[in-house]
Design a protein around this motif. Structure first.
Motif, mmCIF file in Angstrom:
data_model
loop_
_atom_site.group_PDB
_atom_site.id
_atom_site.type_symbol
_atom_site.label_atom_id
_atom_site.label_comp_id
_atom_site.label_asym_id
_atom_site.label_seq_id
_atom_site.Cartn_x
_atom_site.Cartn_y
_atom_site.Cartn_z
ATOM 1 N N VAL A 77 0.450 -1.270 0.246
ATOM 2 C CA VAL A 77 0.455 0.197 -0.257
ATOM 3 C C VAL A 77 0.987 1.152 0.011
ATOM 4 C CG1 VAL A 77 -1.963 1.268 1.330
ATOM 5 C CG2 VAL A 77 -2.200 -1.035 0.911
ATOM 6 N N LYS A 80 2.731 1.730 -3.658
ATOM 7 C CA LYS A 80 1.038 1.979 -4.472
ATOM 8 C C LYS A 80 1.375 3.743 -3.836
ATOM 9 C CE LYS A 80 -1.282 0.798 -7.692
ATOM 10 N NZ LYS A 80 -0.710 0.775 -9.361
ATOM 11 N N THR A 81 0.796 3.556 -3.523
ATOM 12 C CA THR A 81 0.227 5.238 -2.566
ATOM 13 C C THR A 81 0.113 6.346 -2.549
ATOM 14 O OG1 THR A 81 -0.377 4.489 -0.047
ATOM 15 C CG2 THR A 81 -2.342 3.977 -2.259
ATOM 16 N N ASN A 83 1.698 7.286 0.085
ATOM 17 C CA ASN A 83 0.771 7.719 1.442
ATOM 18 C C ASN A 83 0.554 7.051 2.759
ATOM 19 O OD1 ASN A 83 -1.823 8.361 3.662
ATOM 20 N ND2 ASN A 83 -2.814 9.100 1.301
ATOM 21 N N TRP A 86 -3.073 6.073 4.688
ATOM 22 C CA TRP A 86 -3.401 4.331 4.011
ATOM 23 C C TRP A 86 -2.889 3.443 4.524
ATOM 24 C CZ3 TRP A 86 -8.633 4.501 3.828
ATOM 25 C CH2 TRP A 86 -9.099 5.607 3.564
ATOM 26 N N THR A 87 -1.680 3.911 4.945
ATOM 27 C CA THR A 87 -0.130 2.766 4.804
ATOM 28 C C THR A 87 -0.547 2.126 6.677
ATOM 29 O OG1 THR A 87 1.286 3.628 3.450
ATOM 30 C CG2 THR A 87 2.218 2.163 5.220
#
Length: 104
Positions: A77, A80-81, A83, A86-87
């Motif tokens: 995560v 990919k993001t 962030n 969100w991780t």
């Protein structure tokens, strides 16, 4: 009083050790191999801190435990993001669910 002397002593030794490299290397140019290797130190330190937490639980080696799975998913995560929020949500959420269903 002894504890304060120990704290101050350890602080002074730490200050001396950390500042000695700055003082001794002040007017010298480090080789390219050294400066390029120093860029790898943060990743090595982070790996040394995170790997035991992902692979061991209560002193037992768990190569396919919930912590490792949550860590791998959180890493994906993050990759990919890019962030942090969100991780953390995905990694901790997955670990919470794994512990709630008593996955050991």
């Amino acid at each position: 009083m002894k504890i304060w002397l120990v704290i101050v002593g350890v602080g002074l030794v730490s200050l001396f050790l950390r500042s000695s490299s700055l003082v001794l290397l002040r007017n010298r140019k480090l080789p390219e191999s050294v400066t390029s290797s120093l860029g790898l130190v943060p990743a090595a330190v982070l790996s040394a801190l995170v790997a035991p937490e992902l692979l061991f639980h209560n002193g037992l080696f768990q190569p396919f435990g919930p912590r490792l799975v949550a860590g791998i998913v959180a890493g994906l995560v993050a990759w990919k993001t890019r962030n942090v929020f969100w991780t953390l949500v995905v990694g901790l959420g997955l670990l919470f669910v794994a512990q709630a269903i008593d996955w050991n």
